[in-house]
Design a protein around this motif. Structure first.
Motif, PDB file in Angstrom:
ATOM      1  N   ILE A   1       0.847  -1.204   0.000  1.00  0.00           N
ATOM      2  CA  ILE A   1       0.000   0.000   0.000  1.00  0.00           C
ATOM      3  C   ILE A   1       0.875   1.245   0.000  1.00  0.00           C
ATOM      4  O   ILE A   1       0.579   2.243  -0.691  1.00  0.00           O
ATOM      5  CB  ILE A   1      -0.941  -0.016   1.223  1.00  0.00           C
ATOM      6  CG1 ILE A   1      -1.923  -1.189   1.109  1.00  0.00           C
ATOM      7  CG2 ILE A   1      -1.711   1.299   1.334  1.00  0.00           C
ATOM      8  CD1 ILE A   1      -2.763  -1.393   2.363  1.00  0.00           C
ATOM      9  N   ALA A   2       1.971   1.216   0.773  1.00  0.00           N
ATOM     10  CA  ALA A   2       2.885   2.361   0.810  1.00  0.00           C
ATOM     11  C   ALA A   2       3.514   2.602  -0.564  1.00  0.00           C
ATOM     12  O   ALA A   2       3.687   3.750  -0.995  1.00  0.00           O
ATOM     13  CB  ALA A   2       3.965   2.132   1.860  1.00  0.00           C
TER      14      ALA A   2
ATOM     15  N   LYS B   1       1.039   4.202  -2.691  1.00  0.00           N
ATOM     16  CA  LYS B   1       0.808   5.583  -2.246  1.00  0.00           C
ATOM     17  C   LYS B   1       1.912   6.520  -2.738  1.00  0.00           C
ATOM     18  O   LYS B   1       1.643   7.609  -3.251  1.00  0.00           O
ATOM     19  CB  LYS B   1       0.739   5.611  -0.716  1.00  0.00           C
ATOM     20  CG  LYS B   1       0.478   6.991  -0.118  1.00  0.00           C
ATOM     21  CD  LYS B   1      -0.938   7.420  -0.354  1.00  0.00           C
ATOM     22  CE  LYS B   1      -1.256   8.726   0.365  1.00  0.00           C
ATOM     23  NZ  LYS B   1      -2.647   9.145   0.148  1.00  0.00           N
ATOM     24  N   GLN B   2       3.160   6.085  -2.569  1.00  0.00           N
ATOM     25  CA  GLN B   2       4.283   6.970  -2.858  1.00  0.00           C
ATOM     26  C   GLN B   2       4.753   6.890  -4.308  1.00  0.00           C
ATOM     27  O   GLN B   2       5.279   7.863  -4.840  1.00  0.00           O
ATOM     28  CB  GLN B   2       5.465   6.617  -1.926  1.00  0.00           C
ATOM     29  CG  GLN B   2       5.151   6.771  -0.449  1.00  0.00           C
ATOM     30  CD  GLN B   2       4.926   8.218  -0.059  1.00  0.00           C
ATOM     31  OE1 GLN B   2       5.292   9.142  -0.800  1.00  0.00           O
ATOM     32  NE2 GLN B   2       4.303   8.447   1.083  1.00  0.00           N
TER      33      GLN B   2
ATOM     34  N   PRO C   1       2.921   5.694  -7.405  1.00  0.00           N
ATOM     35  CA  PRO C   1       1.868   5.164  -8.290  1.00  0.00           C
ATOM     36  C   PRO C   1       2.366   5.066  -9.722  1.00  0.00           C
ATOM     37  O   PRO C   1       2.949   5.999 -10.267  1.00  0.00           O
ATOM     38  CB  PRO C   1       0.748   6.210  -8.156  1.00  0.00           C
ATOM     39  CG  PRO C   1       1.439   7.458  -7.700  1.00  0.00           C
ATOM     40  CD  PRO C   1       2.584   7.010  -6.845  1.00  0.00           C
TER      41      PRO C   1
ATOM     42  N   CYS D   1       1.508  -4.102  -6.471  1.00  0.00           N
ATOM     43  CA  CYS D   1       0.942  -2.886  -5.884  1.00  0.00           C
ATOM     44  C   CYS D   1       0.096  -2.110  -6.881  1.00  0.00           C
ATOM     45  O   CYS D   1      -0.563  -1.141  -6.511  1.00  0.00           O
ATOM     46  CB  CYS D   1       2.059  -1.986  -5.333  1.00  0.00           C
ATOM     47  SG  CYS D   1       2.984  -1.106  -6.579  1.00  0.00           S
TER      48      CYS D   1
ATOM     49  N   TYR E   1      -4.994  -2.318  -3.710  1.00  0.00           N
ATOM     50  CA  TYR E   1      -3.947  -1.522  -3.087  1.00  0.00           C
ATOM     51  C   TYR E   1      -4.090  -0.053  -3.462  1.00  0.00           C
ATOM     52  O   TYR E   1      -3.878   0.833  -2.622  1.00  0.00           O
ATOM     53  CB  TYR E   1      -2.571  -2.038  -3.513  1.00  0.00           C
ATOM     54  CG  TYR E   1      -2.267  -3.424  -3.007  1.00  0.00           C
ATOM     55  CD1 TYR E   1      -2.020  -3.651  -1.659  1.00  0.00           C
ATOM     56  CD2 TYR E   1      -2.233  -4.507  -3.872  1.00  0.00           C
ATOM     57  CE1 TYR E   1      -1.749  -4.919  -1.190  1.00  0.00           C
ATOM     58  CE2 TYR E   1      -1.957  -5.781  -3.412  1.00  0.00           C
ATOM     59  CZ  TYR E   1      -1.710  -5.981  -2.065  1.00  0.00           C
ATOM     60  OH  TYR E   1      -1.448  -7.235  -1.604  1.00  0.00           O
TER      61      TYR E   1
ATOM     62  N   ALA F   1      -4.649   2.891  -0.816  1.00  0.00           N
ATOM     63  CA  ALA F   1      -3.674   3.980  -0.789  1.00  0.00           C
ATOM     64  C   ALA F   1      -4.361   5.335  -0.864  1.00  0.00           C
ATOM     65  O   ALA F   1      -3.899   6.318  -0.269  1.00  0.00           O
ATOM     66  CB  ALA F   1      -2.683   3.818  -1.941  1.00  0.00           C
ATOM     67  N   SER F   2      -5.482   5.404  -1.588  1.00  0.00           N
ATOM     68  CA  SER F   2      -6.205   6.675  -1.692  1.00  0.00           C
ATOM     69  C   SER F   2      -6.960   7.002  -0.410  1.00  0.00           C
ATOM     70  O   SER F   2      -7.265   8.165  -0.145  1.00  0.00           O
ATOM     71  CB  SER F   2      -7.179   6.614  -2.869  1.00  0.00           C
ATOM     72  OG  SER F   2      -8.187   5.635  -2.646  1.00  0.00           O
TER      73      SER F   2
ATOM     74  N   SER G   1      -3.475   8.054   4.624  1.00  0.00           N
ATOM     75  CA  SER G   1      -2.373   9.001   4.495  1.00  0.00           C
ATOM     76  C   SER G   1      -1.060   8.245   4.664  1.00  0.00           C
ATOM     77  O   SER G   1      -1.020   7.137   5.211  1.00  0.00           O
ATOM     78  CB  SER G   1      -2.476  10.096   5.560  1.00  0.00           C
ATOM     79  OG  SER G   1      -2.307   9.543   6.855  1.00  0.00           O
ATOM     80  N   ALA G   2       0.020   8.846   4.190  1.00  0.00           N
ATOM     81  CA  ALA G   2       1.332   8.202   4.325  1.00  0.00           C
ATOM     82  C   ALA G   2       1.681   7.993   5.791  1.00  0.00           C
ATOM     83  O   ALA G   2       2.266   6.969   6.170  1.00  0.00           O
ATOM     84  CB  ALA G   2       2.400   9.057   3.639  1.00  0.00           C
TER      85      ALA G   2
ATOM     86  N   ILE H   1      -0.217   4.930   7.211  1.00  0.00           N
ATOM     87  CA  ILE H   1       0.380   3.670   6.768  1.00  0.00           C
ATOM     88  C   ILE H   1       1.600   3.344   7.623  1.00  0.00           C
ATOM     89  O   ILE H   1       1.791   2.211   8.087  1.00  0.00           O
ATOM     90  CB  ILE H   1       0.762   3.744   5.283  1.00  0.00           C
ATOM     91  CG1 ILE H   1      -0.488   3.955   4.406  1.00  0.00           C
ATOM     92  CG2 ILE H   1       1.493   2.479   4.843  1.00  0.00           C
ATOM     93  CD1 ILE H   1      -0.174   4.216   2.949  1.00  0.00           C
TER      94      ILE H   1
END
Length: 407
Positions: free
Chosen positions: A143-144, A147-148, A150, A158, A163, A167-168, A171-172, A175
């Motif tokens: 997921i991280a 998120k970071q 994409p 991922c 995922y 991720a949406s 928040s970072a 996670i």
């Protein structure tokens, strides 16, 4: 004729054989490479499969193509010719990704009832709770990534819609908070009354701790890049029972620091702890000042083989013993000057130079004190009747005996 030898334990081969071989060290394959290879094998054999089942096999192989193919053979026999995620997970006693993602969805929805149902379902399966927490860490890692980065991994898992959706929603910081809690929960699992209790307390902790809205969307600037505080939820004011859970937050603060050598850290702490003296122009007793500087290594030796004198109202001069001038011109000299500057104050100039004549130093004083102490010990032993009897019995000459005083 050429011989090709393959082994995972080359150290077991005789040296006489290894010396006559050209060695090639093959690195482990990534999970993505193994997935692609297994998919090609299944396609050539015209065997139906689910992608997640192939992912499980590739991850379990841990980079070995041979182990991956062995697991694939077992899975084909176990599943009756069609690889499904459920059957492969059951064969390998794994927790499916959908089950772990169900836990994360319940945590995000703050739905305690749904979370309890998911935990009960895992208990009914008789799972290894340490393995479940490891799987949770793996899913949070994916997921991280989503998120970071994409779109950065064309073939990575991922990119899956699940995922990307999670991720949406997260928040970072959130996670990272869940990931840290999972790590600590797995670490403390052996200390729990039983594995199930430790696992459930870890998830309850995740449910109890949260980030307030302002903290989740606060931009990271300055020193916050290396030290992000996790702030308890504002719900603590309306839920006292959650406030009590949020108090011990030190274990779950997300922080990072630039690693430094232990010696450098100790010296930096010492510099911060040394305060400029009120009378900066007054030179204190050098023998007392050296231990207060908290130097280590060569810098400490340089100070021990030096003396300090006053060259003026705003000038300190450090004279180095002529026999120890090799210590000059190194990092130890700069560390000593930096420490003395912190002691004397910014208005005092520090000079470090070699002395033309022998000088009195803390090291010489220590040597004299040690010799005097040893001599006193010898005299006390000679006056001790019991020690003299022991020496006579065993034929020991106290004058020639090796005697070391105890501190």
């Amino acid at each position: 004729m050429k011989f090709l030898l393959a082994t995972t334990d080359p150290q077991k081969l005789p040296v006489t054989v290894l010396s006559r071989c050209l060695q090639f060290n093959l690195k482990a394959l990534s999970s993505a490479q193994l997935e692609k290879h297994l998919a090609n094998v299944l396609a050539s054999e015209e065997i139906e499969y689910e992608q997640q089942a192939v992912t499980y096999l590739a991850q379990a192989a841990q980079g070995s193509a041979r182990d991956a193919l062995s697991l694939l053979d077992q899975a084909i026999a176990h599943c009756g010719g069609k690889l499904s995620e459920t059957e492969v997970a059951a064969m390998m006693n794994l927790v499916r990704s959908s089950q772990v993602l169900g836990l994360i969805h319940a945590l995000l929805a703050r739905d305690a009832s749904a979370l309890m149902d998911e935990m009960q379902a895992l208990h009914d399966m008789g799972v290894d709770y340490g393995a479940v927490l490891s799987r949770l860490e793996s899913e949070l890692h994916q997921i991280a990534l989503a998120k970071q980065f994409p779109g950065a991994y064309e073939t990575n898992v991922c990119q899956d819609a699940d995922y990307a959706a999670l991720a949406s929603l997260m928040s970072a910081e959130q996670i990272q908070l869940y990931y840290q809690m999972a790590l600590v929960g797995k670490r403390d699992l052996p200390w729990a009354p039983d594995p199930r209790c430790g696992f459930e307390m870890t998830l309850i902790r995740m449910l109890s701790f949260t980030l307030d809205e302002a903290e989740q969307h606060r931009p990271i600037t300055g020193s916050d890049e290396f030290n992000q505080d996790i702030t308890p939820s504002a719900e603590s004011s309306t839920h006292p029972e959650r406030a009590s859970l949020q108090e011990p937050r030190a274990d779950y603060e997300v922080s990072a620091s630039i690693s430094q050598p232990a010696e450098a850290q100790a010296e930096r702490q010492a510099i911060n702890s040394v305060k400029p003296s009120a009378g900066a122009a007054k030179v204190e007793d050098w023998n007392q000042l050296v231990p207060q500087l908290r130097l280590t290594g060569l810098a400490e030796q340089l100070a021990l083989h030096s003396s300090l004198e006053k060259g003026g109202e705003d000038h300190w001069i450090v004279r180095v013993d002529p026999a120890q001038t090799s210590l000059l011109g190194s990092q130890s000299e700069s560390r000593l000057r930096e420490r003395l500057q912190a002691e004397a104050g910014q208005g005092v100039r520090i000079s470090i130079e070699a002395s033309a004549d022998p000088i009195e130093t803390p090291f010489k004083r220590q040597q004299r004190d040690a010799s005097a102490k040893l001599e006193q010990v010898k005299q006390d032993l000679k006056k001790d009747p019991m020690m003299n009897d022991i020496a006579d019995t065993f034929g020991v000459d106290l004058e020639k005996a090796i005697i070391q005083p105890r501190d």
